[in-house]
Design an enzyme around this catalytic site. Structure first.
Site, mmCIF file in Angstrom:
data_model
loop_
_atom_site.group_PDB
_atom_site.id
_atom_site.type_symbol
_atom_site.label_atom_id
_atom_site.label_comp_id
_atom_site.label_asym_id
_atom_site.label_seq_id
_atom_site.Cartn_x
_atom_site.Cartn_y
_atom_site.Cartn_z
ATOM 1 N N ASP A 37 0.898 -1.252 -0.029
ATOM 2 C CA ASP A 37 -0.148 0.008 0.100
ATOM 3 C C ASP A 37 0.816 1.327 0.170
ATOM 4 O O ASP A 37 1.513 1.621 0.931
ATOM 5 C CB ASP A 37 -0.796 -0.209 1.166
ATOM 6 C CG ASP A 37 -1.497 1.075 1.576
ATOM 7 O OD1 ASP A 37 -1.633 2.062 0.570
ATOM 8 O OD2 ASP A 37 -2.136 1.393 2.705
ATOM 9 N N LYS A 52 2.875 11.324 -3.661
ATOM 10 C CA LYS A 52 1.765 10.676 -4.382
ATOM 11 C C LYS A 52 0.801 11.513 -5.185
ATOM 12 O O LYS A 52 0.091 11.323 -5.995
ATOM 13 C CB LYS A 52 1.035 9.471 -3.318
ATOM 14 C CG LYS A 52 -0.050 8.758 -3.874
ATOM 15 C CD LYS A 52 -0.252 7.765 -2.918
ATOM 16 C CE LYS A 52 -1.665 7.068 -3.267
ATOM 17 N NZ LYS A 52 -1.953 6.134 -2.136
ATOM 18 N N GLU A 80 -7.285 0.781 -4.224
ATOM 19 C CA GLU A 80 -6.985 0.662 -2.795
ATOM 20 C C GLU A 80 -8.520 0.166 -2.089
ATOM 21 O O GLU A 80 -8.370 -0.926 -1.230
ATOM 22 C CB GLU A 80 -6.770 1.988 -1.980
ATOM 23 C CG GLU A 80 -5.184 2.364 -2.145
ATOM 24 C CD GLU A 80 -4.811 3.509 -2.201
ATOM 25 O OE1 GLU A 80 -5.618 4.564 -1.709
ATOM 26 O OE2 GLU A 80 -3.528 4.217 -2.522
ATOM 27 N N ASP A 95 -12.753 5.200 2.090
ATOM 28 C CA ASP A 95 -11.262 5.141 2.437
ATOM 29 C C ASP A 95 -10.843 6.961 2.211
ATOM 30 O O ASP A 95 -10.731 7.666 1.389
ATOM 31 C CB ASP A 95 -10.720 4.555 1.130
ATOM 32 C CG ASP A 95 -9.148 4.286 1.274
ATOM 33 O OD1 ASP A 95 -8.706 5.119 2.416
ATOM 34 O OD2 ASP A 95 -8.628 3.848 0.372
#
Ligand code: AMP
Length: 608
Positions: free
Chosen positions: A8, A70, A171, A193
């Site tokens: 992850d 990211k 994810e 999430d």
């Protein structure tokens, strides 16, 4: 046995897992932590730091400490969100040769996939240390809402890190996989999430036959914990300005300290109702007096400051349900993922919206990596009857006459998939067509994102509308797009695999892969040297402790004098070798130290 790890790769924290004996487990790093900060720094001496050790020194080395890359991956430099990041981070983002953002750390400039690769490489090493074997394959997760360029760039990062990324999965899908794994259930599940940088919501159908089907997914790649932190920072900065008429943003070190303090306060307010932000000596006044920042922040103030952010996530949930043609009542379980879901207000709002308490069975920081590991193991072991059916988060199509966007693959189509459509020439005697591959939801092409373009040439000269061209879009299981265009008459074809927007060339990529390999070798050598040094130090100290006892036993004898001299020489040589830093030579000295220690123990033992 070959192992596939699940990673992850988070905005702020990363996590690695593997399936062992049929059970997915999270692997702790050397410090014993199950998540590692996605942070990279370069010290003044040019040493690279990754993870906790990078985070610990970030305040004093803010300009050379990178976090949240990211948010930049797969984006162009002039992307408004990259421009926003430019203003908010203490490290330097500059424009790269392919209109991509690059990061300057000391005197070297890095591409974004290269920085992500350093984090992936760290996670790979954590897994290798644990498994005691080399790891070559990984499943890496990305936010469901990541577009094609962002996925490609993540794959590039894997390649640079020396990892064959056998699958990219979303994810929330990974989270649902971990949630449903081994449970034998039939349920419609919503995965909410909210991580450090991104928000995703996915609606999934989990079936007891092992099929995990994503029904609908949506999200915002620029909405996460960092935005909450920013609200706290803005509030602190404004308060300080009112009080002292000084803008703390001007000072990079102050900004980094504020950032840390804001995040800490936010996290604390998940368990207490008020907290004090205390930053002594934050800046100096015009009269050179040290100024301190001290303010009380309550949970309800934080909730007020961030109300609209939470509301935005709920609106996206609403939209996703609508897309899926479902009602709130159809959702049988709500799974919370991401560090931000520890915020009580978020839990309350999600529970209120779905009309049910979220599941408490999953660990929000670990569930995604676990899901990735499960998928990795399933890909390795073809016997496993687990099927993952994900969807494409964006509509894909091409630009047509008049600047319109013609849809080929609609949003939320199950992948892998392929669709074709016929188009014709629009001008008389047109011998070439330019295919502009785009993704987005607007009817106007210019409002969507351009993924790539190519030209199909050599068409027959004819009246407009007579030559037919078949355009085919394909999305593979990683969510990566390729497009073909075929002249239906001659069969002539042109195609592209849409490459990452970071657009690293093959040469650049190869060069980065070599650099990363060299780094891995040097790092392993360093670690081995460090280990050998520790071993030698312990042995020397034990020998030195034994020395007086041995001296007592052998006092006066020739053998004794001889043995003591030899022992002292061995210790001295080991000390010099330690300073020289040659592992092989040090290993030899360790053996000599061990012999001396055995001999000493023997002498002392005989009388003792
Ligand atoms: P993730 O990307 O899932 O690792 O989530 C990281 C985000 O979760 C960061 O913004 C953290 O500040 C936030 N976070 C972690 N723990 C807590 C907590 N106890 N309360 C509030 N936010 C948290």
């Amino acid at each position: 046995m070959e192992k596939v790890i699940g990673i992850d790769l988070g905005t702020f924290n990363s996590c690695v897992a593997v399936v062992e004996g049929g059970t997915p487990v999270v692997i702790a790093n050397r410090g014993g932590y199950k998540t590692t900060p996605s942070m990279v720094a370069v010290t003044e001496a040019g040493k690279r730091l990754v993870g906790h050790i990078a985070k610990r020194q970030a305040v004093t080395n803010a300009e050379n400490s990178v976090y949240a890359v990211k948010r930049l991956i797969g984006r162009k430099f002039n992307n408004p969100q990259v421009q926003a990041a430019l203003k908010n981070v203490a490290y330097r983002i500059i424009e790269g040769p392919h209109n991509d953002p690059r990061i300057q750390l000391r005197d070297k400039v890095y591409s974004v996939p290269e920085i992500s690769a350093m984090i992936l490489q760290e996670m790979k090493m954590i897994a290798e240390d644990y498994l005691g074997q080399e790891v070559a394959k990984a499943v890496v997760t990305v936010p469901a809402y990541f577009n094609d360029g962002q996925r490609q760039a993540t794959k590039d990062a894997g390649a640079i890190a020396g990892l064959d990324v056998i699958r990219i999965i979303n994810e929330p899908t990974a989270a649902a996989l971990a949630y449903g794994f081994g449970k034998n259930i039939d349920k419609t599940v919503a995965v909410y999430d909210l991580g450090g940088g991104t928000f995703d919501i996915s609606i999934m159908e989990i079936s007891s036959t092992g099929v995990f089907k994503v029904v609908s997914t949506a999200g915002d790649t620029f909405l996460g914990g960092e935005d909450f932190d920013q609200r706290v920072i803005d509030w602190l900065v404004a308060g300080f300005k009112d009080e002292h008429d000084i803008d703390l943003r001007q000072d990079r070190m102050a900004l980094q300290r504020l950032k840390d303090a804001a995040e800490k306060a936010k996290c604390e307010l998940s368990s207490v109702v008020e907290t004090e932000v205390n930053l002594p000596f934050i800046i100096s006044s015009a009269r050179n007096e040290a100024l301190h920042l001290q303010r009380l922040l309550t949970r309800s103030q934080l909730e007020e400051l961030t109300e609209d952010l939470i509301k935005r996530t709920i609106e996206i949930c609403e939209m996703t349900l609508e897309e899926a043609g479902l009602d709130k009542a159809d959702i049988e379980e709500v799974v919370l993922v991401g560090g931000m879901t520890r915020v009580p207000r978020i839990q309350q709002e999600v529970a209120k919206f779905f009309g049910r308490e979220p599941s408490k069975n999953v660990h929000p920081d670990e569930v995604v990596a676990l899901g990735a590991a499960i998928q990795g193991a399933a890909l390795l072991d073809e016997q496993q009857d687990m099927v993952l059916l994900d969807v494409t988060p964006h509509t894909l199509g091409i630009m047509v006459v008049g600047g319109y966007f013609e849809e080929l693959i609609p949003q939320n189509s199950t992948v892998p998939t392929s669709r074709s459509k016929d188009f014709t020439t629009v001008r008389d005697n047109q011998t070439a067509v330019k295919i502009l591959v785009m993704q987005g939801e607007s009817k106007r092409a210019e409002e969507n994102e351009l993924l790539g373009e190519f030209i199909l040439t050599g068409l027959r000269r004819a009246v407009a509308g007579q030559v037919e061209i078949e355009v085919t879009f394909e999305i593979n299981a990683d969510g990566i797009v390729s497009v073909h265009a075929k002249d239906k008459e001659t069969g002539k074809e042109q195609s592209i695999t849409v490459t990452s927007t970071s657009g690293l060339t093959k040469e650049e990529l190869d060069h980065m892969i070599t650099d990363a390999k060299d780094y891995a070798v040097a790092r392993r050598d360093d670690e081995e040297l460090e280990k050998a040094k520790q071993e030698a130090t312990t042995l020397i100290s034990e020998i030195q402790k034994l020395m007086p006892k041995v001296e007592e036993v052998v006092a006066g004898s020739d053998f004794g004098r001889d043995a003591m001299e030899k022992a002292k020489a061995v210790v001295d040589k080991a000390k010099t070798t330690m300073q020289q830093g040659d592992v092989k030579a040090l290993r030899e000295q360790i053996e000599a130290l061990q012999r001396t220690q055995r001999m000493f123990k023997g002498v002392v033992g005989k009388v003792g």
